[in-house]
Design a protein around this motif. Structure first.
Motif, PDB file in Angstrom:
ATOM      1  N   ALA A 266       0.260  -1.002   0.103  1.00 28.82           N
ATOM      2  CA  ALA A 266       0.075  -0.309  -0.177  1.00 28.82           C
ATOM      3  C   ALA A 266       1.059   1.460  -0.073  1.00 28.82           C
ATOM      4  O   ALA A 266       2.098   1.116   0.764  1.00 28.82           O
ATOM      5  CB  ALA A 266      -0.970   0.023   0.928  1.00 28.82           C
ATOM      6  N   ASN A 267       0.614   1.966  -0.956  1.00 29.25           N
ATOM      7  CA  ASN A 267       1.246   3.812  -0.539  1.00 29.25           C
ATOM      8  C   ASN A 267       0.471   4.587  -0.894  1.00 29.25           C
ATOM      9  O   ASN A 267      -0.831   4.563  -1.511  1.00 29.25           O
ATOM     10  CB  ASN A 267       2.090   3.374  -1.846  1.00 29.25           C
ATOM     11  CG  ASN A 267       3.369   4.614  -2.414  1.00 29.25           C
ATOM     12  OD1 ASN A 267       3.865   4.717  -2.055  1.00 29.25           O
ATOM     13  ND2 ASN A 267       2.830   5.114  -3.471  1.00 29.25           N
ATOM     14  N   GLN A 268       1.022   6.113  -0.654  1.00 29.07           N
ATOM     15  CA  GLN A 268      -0.114   7.002  -0.600  1.00 29.07           C
ATOM     16  C   GLN A 268       1.522   8.196  -0.887  1.00 29.07           C
ATOM     17  O   GLN A 268       2.382   8.496  -0.228  1.00 29.07           O
ATOM     18  CB  GLN A 268      -0.335   7.575   0.220  1.00 29.07           C
ATOM     19  CG  GLN A 268      -1.365   9.026   0.362  1.00 29.07           C
ATOM     20  CD  GLN A 268      -2.450   8.743   1.685  1.00 29.07           C
ATOM     21  OE1 GLN A 268      -2.852   8.078   2.271  1.00 29.07           O
ATOM     22  NE2 GLN A 268      -2.790  10.119   2.570  1.00 29.07           N
ATOM     23  N   GLY A 269       0.977   9.567  -1.841  1.00 33.21           N
ATOM     24  CA  GLY A 269       2.250  10.280  -1.883  1.00 33.21           C
ATOM     25  C   GLY A 269       2.567  10.476  -3.481  1.00 33.21           C
ATOM     26  O   GLY A 269       3.470  11.352  -3.572  1.00 33.21           O
ATOM     27  N   GLY A 270       2.758   9.223  -4.224  1.00 36.29           N
ATOM     28  CA  GLY A 270       3.278   9.329  -5.051  1.00 36.29           C
ATOM     29  C   GLY A 270       3.034   8.049  -5.944  1.00 36.29           C
ATOM     30  O   GLY A 270       2.073   7.779  -5.920  1.00 36.29           O
ATOM     31  N   SER A 271       4.249   7.843  -6.973  1.00 38.31           N
ATOM     32  CA  SER A 271       3.775   6.411  -7.739  1.00 38.31           C
ATOM     33  C   SER A 271       4.349   5.267  -6.921  1.00 38.31           C
ATOM     34  O   SER A 271       5.082   4.813  -6.371  1.00 38.31           O
ATOM     35  CB  SER A 271       4.760   7.038  -9.219  1.00 38.31           C
ATOM     36  OG  SER A 271       6.199   6.890  -8.971  1.00 38.31           O
ATOM     37  N   MET A 272       3.442   3.994  -7.802  1.00 43.49           N
ATOM     38  CA  MET A 272       4.004   2.178  -7.159  1.00 43.49           C
ATOM     39  C   MET A 272       4.205   1.778  -8.210  1.00 43.49           C
ATOM     40  O   MET A 272       3.216   1.975  -9.210  1.00 43.49           O
ATOM     41  CB  MET A 272       2.901   2.444  -6.638  1.00 43.49           C
ATOM     42  CG  MET A 272       2.605   1.776  -5.486  1.00 43.49           C
ATOM     43  SD  MET A 272       0.991   1.055  -4.519  1.00 43.49           S
ATOM     44  CE  MET A 272       1.748  -1.088  -3.174  1.00 43.49           C
ATOM     45  N   VAL A 273       5.316   1.436  -8.640  1.00 40.15           N
ATOM     46  CA  VAL A 273       5.614   0.538  -9.105  1.00 40.15           C
ATOM     47  C   VAL A 273       6.017  -0.830  -8.840  1.00 40.15           C
ATOM     48  O   VAL A 273       6.938  -1.377  -8.096  1.00 40.15           O
ATOM     49  CB  VAL A 273       6.266   1.088 -10.360  1.00 40.15           C
ATOM     50  CG1 VAL A 273       7.455   0.029 -11.309  1.00 40.15           C
ATOM     51  CG2 VAL A 273       6.151   2.032 -11.490  1.00 40.15           C
ATOM     52  N   VAL A 274       5.086  -2.403  -9.141  1.00 37.34           N
ATOM     53  CA  VAL A 274       5.525  -3.197  -8.532  1.00 37.34           C
ATOM     54  C   VAL A 274       5.407  -4.195  -8.925  1.00 37.34           C
ATOM     55  O   VAL A 274       4.766  -4.526 -10.473  1.00 37.34           O
ATOM     56  CB  VAL A 274       4.419  -3.475  -7.281  1.00 37.34           C
ATOM     57  CG1 VAL A 274       4.627  -2.588  -6.137  1.00 37.34           C
ATOM     58  CG2 VAL A 274       3.387  -3.710  -7.773  1.00 37.34           C
ATOM     59  N   THR A 275       6.490  -5.378  -9.640  1.00 39.22           N
ATOM     60  CA  THR A 275       6.400  -6.666  -9.912  1.00 39.22           C
ATOM     61  C   THR A 275       6.392  -7.714  -9.582  1.00 39.22           C
ATOM     62  O   THR A 275       7.223  -7.776  -7.743  1.00 39.22           O
ATOM     63  CB  THR A 275       7.664  -6.985 -10.876  1.00 39.22           C
ATOM     64  OG1 THR A 275       7.552  -5.827 -11.702  1.00 39.22           O
ATOM     65  CG2 THR A 275       7.531  -7.781 -11.525  1.00 39.22           C
ATOM     66  N   ASP A 315      -2.904   6.941  -5.089  1.00 41.95           N
ATOM     67  CA  ASP A 315      -2.800   8.496  -5.651  1.00 41.95           C
ATOM     68  C   ASP A 315      -2.686   8.228  -6.901  1.00 41.95           C
ATOM     69  O   ASP A 315      -3.588   7.067  -7.357  1.00 41.95           O
ATOM     70  CB  ASP A 315      -1.691   8.918  -4.931  1.00 41.95           C
ATOM     71  CG  ASP A 315      -0.711  10.077  -5.589  1.00 41.95           C
ATOM     72  OD1 ASP A 315      -0.773  10.423  -6.105  1.00 41.95           O
ATOM     73  OD2 ASP A 315      -0.647  11.621  -4.257  1.00 41.95           O
ATOM     74  N   ILE A 316      -2.460   8.631  -7.794  1.00 42.22           N
ATOM     75  CA  ILE A 316      -2.583   8.741  -9.243  1.00 42.22           C
ATOM     76  C   ILE A 316      -1.786   7.526  -9.722  1.00 42.22           C
ATOM     77  O   ILE A 316      -3.103   7.159 -10.692  1.00 42.22           O
ATOM     78  CB  ILE A 316      -1.280  10.228 -10.090  1.00 42.22           C
ATOM     79  CG1 ILE A 316      -2.236  11.768  -9.420  1.00 42.22           C
ATOM     80  CG2 ILE A 316      -1.833  10.025 -11.099  1.00 42.22           C
ATOM     81  CD1 ILE A 316      -1.412  12.447  -9.591  1.00 42.22           C
ATOM     82  N   TYR A 317      -0.841   6.611 -10.047  1.00 44.52           N
ATOM     83  CA  TYR A 317      -0.201   5.918 -10.635  1.00 44.52           C
ATOM     84  C   TYR A 317      -0.140   5.367 -10.205  1.00 44.52           C
ATOM     85  O   TYR A 317       0.176   4.594  -8.662  1.00 44.52           O
ATOM     86  CB  TYR A 317       0.504   6.579 -11.253  1.00 44.52           C
ATOM     87  CG  TYR A 317       1.065   5.534 -12.275  1.00 44.52           C
ATOM     88  CD1 TYR A 317       0.914   5.212 -13.572  1.00 44.52           C
ATOM     89  CD2 TYR A 317       2.516   4.875 -12.069  1.00 44.52           C
ATOM     90  CE1 TYR A 317       0.910   4.708 -14.348  1.00 44.52           C
ATOM     91  CE2 TYR A 317       2.953   4.325 -13.035  1.00 44.52           C
ATOM     92  CZ  TYR A 317       2.395   4.258 -14.765  1.00 44.52           C
ATOM     93  OH  TYR A 317       3.183   2.938 -15.444  1.00 44.52           O
ATOM     94  N   LEU A 318      -0.733   3.305 -10.312  1.00 45.98           N
ATOM     95  CA  LEU A 318      -0.288   2.163 -10.589  1.00 45.98           C
ATOM     96  C   LEU A 318       0.172   1.429 -11.029  1.00 45.98           C
ATOM     97  O   LEU A 318      -0.419   1.474 -12.467  1.00 45.98           O
ATOM     98  CB  LEU A 318      -1.435   1.063  -9.202  1.00 45.98           C
ATOM     99  CG  LEU A 318      -0.943  -0.370  -9.256  1.00 45.98           C
ATOM    100  CD1 LEU A 318      -0.330  -0.227  -8.063  1.00 45.98           C
ATOM    101  CD2 LEU A 318      -2.015  -0.820  -9.020  1.00 45.98           C
ATOM    102  N   GLU A 319       1.503   0.536 -10.908  1.00 46.37           N
ATOM    103  CA  GLU A 319       1.811   0.132 -12.439  1.00 46.37           C
ATOM    104  C   GLU A 319       2.445  -1.321 -11.560  1.00 46.37           C
ATOM    105  O   GLU A 319       2.605  -1.296 -10.600  1.00 46.37           O
ATOM    106  CB  GLU A 319       3.009   0.257 -13.056  1.00 46.37           C
ATOM    107  CG  GLU A 319       3.398  -0.908 -14.407  1.00 46.37           C
ATOM    108  CD  GLU A 319       4.750   0.108 -14.949  1.00 46.37           C
ATOM    109  OE1 GLU A 319       5.655  -0.836 -15.082  1.00 46.37           O
ATOM    110  OE2 GLU A 319       4.896   1.240 -14.775  1.00 46.37           O
TER     111      GLU A 319
END
Length: 419
Positions: A266-275, A315-319
């Motif tokens: 879980a994240n908040q405040g910026g982008s999140m990129v996970v594999t 937040d805005i971006y999840l990859e």
């Protein structure tokens, strides 16, 4: 169809630290580097037996057995953590409670057994992680029991049992977390929670949890993540078993959760990129049983999963790039039996592979998702409810799914200060 494992298991050579229970505490400064190597060869065992008669106040019990343990934090700087932990022994924790007469206070009991454990926090700082955890011992087992059938828990209680092979916990506030976590578990993991009581005129919850590999990452307040998580479980058995029984119970709950591989990010405040890459060949079993002759509210709920991923960004971006392969069976059962009472709730959920990804709708969030799931194992969920006399409501459900994927842009509690 066999799928070659993609997980990186560098660092399987024996580490240089050996002892019965290892704890490493690291408090990092700017540009710090932490190199951690831990090897546990022998068994780690913790056990307690309580014989208590007519306790006037609370009864609190904690039993903990852990193979390797490392923890650290960084504030207003950065840290690079390179960690290899290997548990080749067994970890066992057991609690036995013989509670005679009337126990006036709340009963709080926690029993935990673990193979490898790593926790790192970052606060207004950057964290770069390269972690490898290897569990190749015989078993990780935790158990709790209230025996006799005569216990009277007048203020109720909370009794929890947890057995986890490998655990990595990361996160913080105002942080950027990057790197990789690789976990391998081949030992049996079992958690059992048994209670035989006479009278509980209050809320009482009994839970068990068994996980082969677990990764949890939680960061907020202008944070970001760029992580690769690899998990392999080849154990024979991952099992969580709860049996909560009373002659008369006002609010009784039995819950059990078993999973081979679990990753919650879980994240908040910026982008999140996970594999994420998960492979399971273990048999996963979760069973919850609740019984009461007279009852007010009774709950029996069990959940089991071969592979499970949850990745959410407020937040805005999840990859997310997710790969899951399950060849182990997943069996889940939940049951309640009573004679006279009011409300009974029984639920059983079983899934071979599960992934959930979400981003914030208030931020006009965006998701880029790639998903590959293969399930070869059987998946069963059964719920059974018996009311021999009279009752008010019976609510039950049983759900079995081979592969489940859910990606959505919505979250009612989004932070409106989007980035």
């Amino acid at each position: 169809m066999d799928r070659p494992a993609r997980i990186r298991l560098a660092g399987m050579i024996a580490a240089t630290v050996t002892c019965a229970a290892v704890a490493t505490e690291a408090s990092a400064q700017d540009g710090s580097i932490v190199l951690n190597e831990q090897l546990q060869l022998g068994d780690v065992i913790a056990g307690q037996t309580l014989n208590v008669e007519d306790a006037q106040e609370q009864v609190t019990v904690t039993t903990y057995a852990q193979g390797t343990h490392a923890a650290g934090a960084v504030q207003n700087g950065s840290v690079a953590v390179i960690s290899t932990q290997t548990m080749s022994g067994s970890a066992r924790a057991s609690t036995v409670m013989d509670l005679g007469g009337d126990t006036q206070g709340i009963v709080n009991a926690t029993t935990q057994a673990g193979g490898n454990y790593l926790a790192v926090g970052a606060y207004d700082a950057d964290l770069d992680i390269e972690a490898v955890q290897i569990l190749n011992g015989t078993e990780v087992r935790a158990s709790s029991a209230i025996n006799g059938g005569t216990a009277r828990l007048l203020s109720g209680g909370s009794v929890g049992v947890s057995a986890i092979g490998n655990t990595t916990a990361l996160g913080g506030s105002g942080s950027v977390v990057t790197g990789s976590v690789d976990q391998y578990a081949s030992a049996t993991v079992r958690a059992s929670n048994y209670a035989a009581t006479q009278y509980i005129p209050a809320e009482a919850g009994f839970t068990s949890q068994a996980l082969g590999n677990a990764v949890a990452v939680n960061s907020d307040a202008n944070s970001g993540q760029n992580l690769t998580v690899g998990q392999i479980t080849t154990s024979n058995l991952i099992e969580a078993d709860t049996s909560a029984n009373a002659g008369n119970a006002w609010n009784l709950a039995a819950r059990a959760h078993a999973g081979a591989n679990q990753a919650v990010l879980a994240n908040q405040g910026g982008s999140m990129v996970v594999t994420t890459d998960q492979t399971n060949g273990a048999y996963v079993r979760a069973a919850a049983v609740a019984t009461a002759y007279d009852y007010g509210s009774a709950t029996a709920y069990a959940r089991g999963a071969g592979n499970e991923v949850s990745a959410g960004n407020n937040d805005i971006y999840l990859e997310i790039d997710n790969t899951q392969f399950n060849s182990g069976g997943v069996d889940v059962s939940a049951s309640f039996a009573g004679t006279n009472g009011y409300d009974a709730y029984v639920g059983a959920d079983a899934v071979g592979n599960s992934v959930t990804g979400y981003a914030c709708s208030e931020c006009a969030g965006q998701i880029n998702a790639t998903n590959n799931q293969v399930n070869q194992g059987h998946v069963t969920a059964t719920a059974q409810t018996t009311v021999a006399g009279s009752g008010r409501a019976v609510i039950t459900g049983a759900n079995a799914v081979g592969n489940s994927a859910s990606f959505y842009v919505t979250r009612p509690t989004c932070d409106t200060d989007c980035h």
